[in-house]
Write an enzyme that holds these catalytic residues in place. Structure first.
Site, PDB file in Angstrom:
ATOM      1  N   ARG A 173    -104.981  67.601 -30.149  1.00  0.00           N
ATOM      2  CA  ARG A 173    -105.246  67.229 -31.544  1.00  0.00           C
ATOM      3  C   ARG A 173    -106.621  66.556 -31.592  1.00  0.00           C
ATOM      4  O   ARG A 173    -107.115  66.111 -30.543  1.00  0.00           O
ATOM      5  CB  ARG A 173    -104.186  66.232 -32.027  1.00  0.00           C
ATOM      6  CG  ARG A 173    -102.818  66.854 -32.170  1.00  0.00           C
ATOM      7  CD  ARG A 173    -101.769  65.799 -32.533  1.00  0.00           C
ATOM      8  NE  ARG A 173    -100.440  66.361 -32.455  1.00  0.00           N
ATOM      9  CZ  ARG A 173     -99.354  65.679 -32.057  1.00  0.00           C
ATOM     10  NH1 ARG A 173     -99.457  64.426 -31.682  1.00  0.00           N
ATOM     11  NH2 ARG A 173     -98.183  66.264 -32.027  1.00  0.00           N
ATOM     12  N   ARG A 266     -98.656  62.248 -41.063  1.00  0.00           N
ATOM     13  CA  ARG A 266     -99.500  62.213 -39.844  1.00  0.00           C
ATOM     14  C   ARG A 266    -100.566  63.308 -39.912  1.00  0.00           C
ATOM     15  O   ARG A 266    -101.680  63.131 -39.422  1.00  0.00           O
ATOM     16  CB  ARG A 266     -98.622  62.365 -38.583  1.00  0.00           C
ATOM     17  CG  ARG A 266     -99.389  62.118 -37.307  1.00  0.00           C
ATOM     18  CD  ARG A 266     -98.498  62.050 -36.085  1.00  0.00           C
ATOM     19  NE  ARG A 266     -97.962  63.366 -35.710  1.00  0.00           N
ATOM     20  CZ  ARG A 266     -97.132  63.572 -34.695  1.00  0.00           C
ATOM     21  NH1 ARG A 266     -96.726  62.550 -33.951  1.00  0.00           N
ATOM     22  NH2 ARG A 266     -96.697  64.787 -34.419  1.00  0.00           N
ATOM     23  N   ARG A 277     -90.474  71.588 -35.902  1.00  0.00           N
ATOM     24  CA  ARG A 277     -90.157  70.269 -35.336  1.00  0.00           C
ATOM     25  C   ARG A 277     -88.966  69.635 -36.080  1.00  0.00           C
ATOM     26  O   ARG A 277     -88.122  68.994 -35.474  1.00  0.00           O
ATOM     27  CB  ARG A 277     -91.392  69.363 -35.382  1.00  0.00           C
ATOM     28  CG  ARG A 277     -92.369  69.733 -34.279  1.00  0.00           C
ATOM     29  CD  ARG A 277     -93.677  68.978 -34.304  1.00  0.00           C
ATOM     30  NE  ARG A 277     -94.546  69.480 -33.229  1.00  0.00           N
ATOM     31  CZ  ARG A 277     -95.075  68.740 -32.281  1.00  0.00           C
ATOM     32  NH1 ARG A 277     -94.883  67.447 -32.255  1.00  0.00           N
ATOM     33  NH2 ARG A 277     -95.816  69.280 -31.331  1.00  0.00           N
TER      34      ARG A 277
HETATM   35  N1  LIG Z   1     -91.383  52.529 -38.690  1.00  0.00           N
HETATM   36  C1  LIG Z   1     -92.306  53.335 -39.209  1.00  0.00           C
HETATM   37  N2  LIG Z   1     -92.472  53.367 -40.545  1.00  0.00           N
HETATM   38  C2  LIG Z   1     -93.398  54.181 -41.107  1.00  0.00           C
HETATM   39  N3  LIG Z   1     -94.210  54.991 -40.413  1.00  0.00           N
HETATM   40  C3  LIG Z   1     -94.079  54.996 -39.074  1.00  0.00           C
HETATM   41  C4  LIG Z   1     -93.131  54.176 -38.402  1.00  0.00           C
HETATM   42  N4  LIG Z   1     -93.229  54.390 -37.065  1.00  0.00           N
HETATM   43  C5  LIG Z   1     -94.211  55.306 -36.921  1.00  0.00           C
HETATM   44  N5  LIG Z   1     -94.718  55.680 -38.112  1.00  0.00           N
HETATM   45  C6  LIG Z   1     -95.769  56.687 -38.365  1.00  0.00           C
HETATM   46  O1  LIG Z   1     -95.153  57.970 -38.195  1.00  0.00           O
HETATM   47  C7  LIG Z   1     -96.064  58.890 -37.645  1.00  0.00           C
HETATM   48  C8  LIG Z   1     -95.477  59.514 -36.386  1.00  0.00           C
HETATM   49  O2  LIG Z   1     -95.448  58.528 -35.361  1.00  0.00           O
HETATM   50  P1  LIG Z   1     -95.731  58.896 -33.865  1.00  0.00           P
HETATM   51  O3  LIG Z   1     -96.923  59.793 -33.763  1.00  0.00           O
HETATM   52  O4  LIG Z   1     -95.753  57.641 -33.104  1.00  0.00           O
HETATM   53  O5  LIG Z   1     -94.423  59.749 -33.552  1.00  0.00           O
HETATM   54  P2  LIG Z   1     -93.921  60.390 -32.187  1.00  0.00           P
HETATM   55  O6  LIG Z   1     -92.468  60.150 -32.098  1.00  0.00           O
HETATM   56  O7  LIG Z   1     -94.740  59.907 -31.053  1.00  0.00           O
HETATM   57  O8  LIG Z   1     -94.206  61.921 -32.458  1.00  0.00           O
HETATM   58  P3  LIG Z   1     -94.443  63.109 -31.394  1.00  0.00           P
HETATM   59  O9  LIG Z   1     -93.208  63.229 -30.575  1.00  0.00           O
HETATM   60  O10 LIG Z   1     -94.683  64.298 -32.253  1.00  0.00           O
HETATM   61  O11 LIG Z   1     -95.627  62.754 -30.574  1.00  0.00           O
HETATM   62  C9  LIG Z   1     -97.358  58.144 -37.404  1.00  0.00           C
HETATM   63  O12 LIG Z   1     -98.249  58.422 -38.438  1.00  0.00           O
HETATM   64  C10 LIG Z   1     -96.941  56.674 -37.409  1.00  0.00           C
HETATM   65  O13 LIG Z   1     -97.970  55.847 -37.887  1.00  0.00           O
HETATM   66  N1  LIG Z   2     -89.829  67.084 -21.376  1.00  0.00           N
HETATM   67  C1  LIG Z   2     -91.012  66.591 -21.726  1.00  0.00           C
HETATM   68  N2  LIG Z   2     -91.290  66.345 -23.010  1.00  0.00           N
HETATM   69  C2  LIG Z   2     -92.493  65.818 -23.330  1.00  0.00           C
HETATM   70  C3  LIG Z   2     -93.440  65.517 -22.344  1.00  0.00           C
HETATM   71  N3  LIG Z   2     -94.531  64.993 -22.951  1.00  0.00           N
HETATM   72  C4  LIG Z   2     -94.250  64.952 -24.261  1.00  0.00           C
HETATM   73  N4  LIG Z   2     -93.026  65.447 -24.487  1.00  0.00           N
HETATM   74  C5  LIG Z   2     -92.320  65.575 -25.769  1.00  0.00           C
HETATM   75  O1  LIG Z   2     -92.818  66.664 -26.478  1.00  0.00           O
HETATM   76  C6  LIG Z   2     -92.620  66.430 -27.879  1.00  0.00           C
HETATM   77  C7  LIG Z   2     -93.829  66.811 -28.639  1.00  0.00           C
HETATM   78  O2  LIG Z   2     -94.933  66.018 -28.308  1.00  0.00           O
HETATM   79  P1  LIG Z   2     -96.318  66.180 -29.089  1.00  0.00           P
HETATM   80  O3  LIG Z   2     -97.272  65.285 -28.385  1.00  0.00           O
HETATM   81  O4  LIG Z   2     -96.700  67.623 -29.030  1.00  0.00           O
HETATM   82  O5  LIG Z   2     -96.051  65.751 -30.505  1.00  0.00           O
HETATM   83  C8  LIG Z   2     -92.243  64.957 -28.013  1.00  0.00           C
HETATM   84  O6  LIG Z   2     -90.850  64.883 -28.271  1.00  0.00           O
HETATM   85  C9  LIG Z   2     -92.525  64.380 -26.672  1.00  0.00           C
HETATM   86  O7  LIG Z   2     -91.649  63.340 -26.342  1.00  0.00           O
HETATM   87  C10 LIG Z   2     -93.105  65.780 -20.988  1.00  0.00           C
HETATM   88  O8  LIG Z   2     -93.884  65.540 -20.040  1.00  0.00           O
HETATM   89  N5  LIG Z   2     -91.907  66.311 -20.732  1.00  0.00           N
END
Ligand SMILES: Nc1ncnc2c1ncn2[C@@H]1O[C@H](COP(=O)(O)OP(=O)(O)OP(=O)(O)O)[C@@H](O)[C@H]1O
Ligand SMILES: Nc1nc2c(ncn2[C@@H]2O[C@H](COP(=O)(O)O)[C@@H](O)[C@H]2O)c(=O)[nH]1
Length: 358
Positions: A173, A266, A277
Site C-alpha cells: 500500500r 481506511r 474481506r
Molecule cells: N476502535 C476503533 N474505532 C474506530 N476506528 C478504529 C478503531 N480501531 C481502529 N480503527 C481504524 O480502523 C481502520 C483499520 O484499522 P487497522 O488497519 O489497524 O486494521 P487491521 O485489523 O490491522 O486490518 P488488516 O488486517 O486489514 O491489516 C484504521 O483506519 C484505524 O484507524
Molecule cells: N497467516 C498469516 N496471516 C497474516 C500474516 N501477515 C498478515 N496476515 C493477515 O492477513 C490479513 C490481511 O492483512 P493485510 O495487511 O493485507 O490487510 C490480516 O488478517 C493479517 O492478520 C502472516 O504472516 N500469516
C-alpha cells in the site's frame, strides 16, 4: 530405544568426527537419544557455525540432517543434555544471551519438516534467559484494528516488543515499506520457500499468500524482545500446533457495520477487495470465537478501552508465568517439607513402636 554403544560414543568423542567432514574443530559434544548419536561440533572452516551430524546405530551409518533455524556460532566448548524432544546445548565462554541453545530433534515442527522433506531434520532454537516473555499472536478480521493496537503497544513499549515482519504476495500500500511492514515477494518465490520449510506458518488470505518465517520470529527473540505476530485465524491455528509457545488474542469488531465503515474509511482496498474481506470476516469471527485457539477475545469498540484490555491480557499472561516460575516451585517446596515431616514422624513413631523403652 537403547543407548548407543559406549564405544561409538567414545569413538565419536575421541575425534571420529571425520564423518562430520569438519576441519579444525574447536568444540564438540555428543548426545545419544535412542538409536541416534548426535555429534554437534564447531569448525573453524570459515562458516564458524556449529554443525550437526547423526550416527544412526540402527542403519550403521552417518546422516547429515537438514538444519533449520539460525545456527549458533562456534565457541570454546560445548555441553549437551538430551531432553525429551530436544537437546539442550550449553556454549562455554559465550555471552549470556548466547549460552543456551536447543537442538530440536523430535518436536512437532521437526516432525512436520521431516514429513515435507522425507529426510532427517533438526532445528536450532535459542534458549532465552531473563524477562523475555511468550510471543503474542494477534488475530481478527481485516479492518478490526489489529495494526492500530499493535502500533500503540510498540510505541509505548519500544524496547519490550518487536514485530514479526511477515512475507506476503500482495502489493504494497502507499506508505508501506518492504522489510518494515512486510517482506513483499512473488508467489512463485514464496511457494518455493514454503516447500523449503522457511515458514513457521503460512496461509492464503483474501486471495494472497501470507506467512511468518522462522527467521522473522528469531530476529525479534535475538534482539531480546517479545515477538508480536499479526496473523489470520488459519495462521494462529498453525502456530498453536507448532513448538512456539505463545499467547493468542482475537480482536472482534463491535458490529459488521462498524467493520465495513473502518475498512471503507481506511481507503486502502478496492471495492471488490473490501467486499471479499467483509465476506471472509464473518467466518473468521465465527472461528475466532469458537476455535479454542485463543486465550483472550477482546472487542475493539472504543480504541483506548480495547488498548487498555490488550495491555492487561498481555500482562496477565506474564502473571501466569510468575506463577509457574515463582509460586509453583514454592508450593512444591512447601509440599516436600510437609512430606518429609510426615515421613520423619512415621519413622520416629515406628522406632518408638519397635523399642518401647525409647
Ligand atoms: N476502535 C476503533 N474505532 C474506530 N476506528 C478504529 C478503531 N480501531 C481502529 N480503527 C481504524 O480502523 C481502520 C483499520 O484499522 P487497522 O488497519 O489497524 O486494521 P487491521 O485489523 O490491522 O486490518 P488488516 O488486517 O486489514 O491489516 C484504521 O483506519 C484505524 O484507524
Ligand atoms: N497467516 C498469516 N496471516 C497474516 C500474516 N501477515 C498478515 N496476515 C493477515 O492477513 C490479513 C490481511 O492483512 P493485510 O495487511 O493485507 O490487510 C490480516 O488478517 C493479517 O492478520 C502472516 O504472516 N500469516
Amino acid at each position: 530405544m537403547g543407548e548407543a554403544p559406549a564405544l561409538l560414543v567414545d569413538d565419536v568423542q575421541d575425534g571420529a568426527l571425520n564423518g562430520l567432514e569438519l576441519k579444525n574443530v574447536t568444540c564438540k559434544t555428543t548426545a545419544t537419544v535412542g538409536d541416534k548419536a548426535y555429534v554437534i561440533g564447531g569448525a573453524d572452516d570459515g562458516t564458524l557455525s556449529i554443525e550437526v551430524q547423526i550416527f544412526d546405530r540402527s542403519l550403521g551409518e552417518w546422516v547429515r540432517p537438514t538444519v533449520r533455524g539460525t545456527k549458533p556460532v562456534s565457541c570454546n566448548g560445548l555441553s549437551a543434555v538430551p531432553l525429551e524432544d530436544r537437546i539442550l546445548i550449553l556454549k562455554k565462554g559465550s555471552k549470556p544471551d548466547d549460552q543456551i541453545w536447543f537442538l530440536e530433534i523430535d518436536t512437532q515442527y521437526v516432525r512436520q519438516q521431516q514429513k515435507i522433506l522425507g529426510s532427517e531434520v533438526v532445528a536450532w532454537s535459542k534458549g532465552v534467559i531473563g524477562n523475555a516473555e511468550k510471543p503474542v499472536v494477534i488475530s481478527g478480521p481485516s479492518g478490526v484494528g489489529k495494526g492500530t493496537l499493535i502500533s500503540m503497544l510498540m510505541k509505548e513499549f519500544p524496547s519490550m516488543f518487536g514485530f514479526s515482519v511477515s512475507h506476503t504476495t500482495r502489493a504494497p500500500r502507499g506508505m508501506e515499506k518492504d522489510g518494515v511492514h512486510y517482506h513483499f515477494t512473488e508467489k512463485s518465490i514464496m511457494e518455493k520457500e514454503i516447500k523449503e520449510g522457511k515458514f513457521l506458518e503460512f496461509a492464503s488470505v483474501h486471495g494472497n499468500l501470507y506467512g511468518t518465517s522462522v527467521e522473522a520470529v528469531e530476529l525479534v527473540a535475538d534482539a531480546g524482545k517479545r515477538c508480536i505476530l499479526d496473523i489470520d485465524v488459519q495462521g494462529a491455528r498453525s502456530v498453536r500446533a507448532s513448538s512456539l509457545e505463545a499467547i493468542f488474542i482475537f480482536i472482534c469488531p463491535p458490529s459488521m457495520e462498524e467493520l465495513e465503515k473502518r475498512l471503507r474509511d481506511r481507503g486502502t482496498e478496492t471495492e471488490e477487495q473490501i467486499l471479499k474481506r467483509l465476506r471472509n470476516a464473518e467466518a473468521e469471527i465465527e472461528q475466532g470465537k469458537s476455535s479454542q485457539v485463543f486465550d483472550f477475545i477482546l472487542y475493539n469498540e472504543k480504541l483506548e478501552e480495547c488498548y487498555e484490555r490488550l495491555k492487561v491480557s498481555v500482562s496477565e499472561a506474564k502473571t501466569s508465568r510468575v506463577f509457574e516460575m515463582f509460586f509453583l516451585p514454592l508450593i512444591i517446596l512447601i509440599l516436600s517439607i510437609h512430606w518429609c515431616r510426615n515421613y520423619w514422624d512415621l519413622t520416629v513413631s515406628s522406632l518408638l513402636h519397635l523399642n518401647p523403652d525409647l
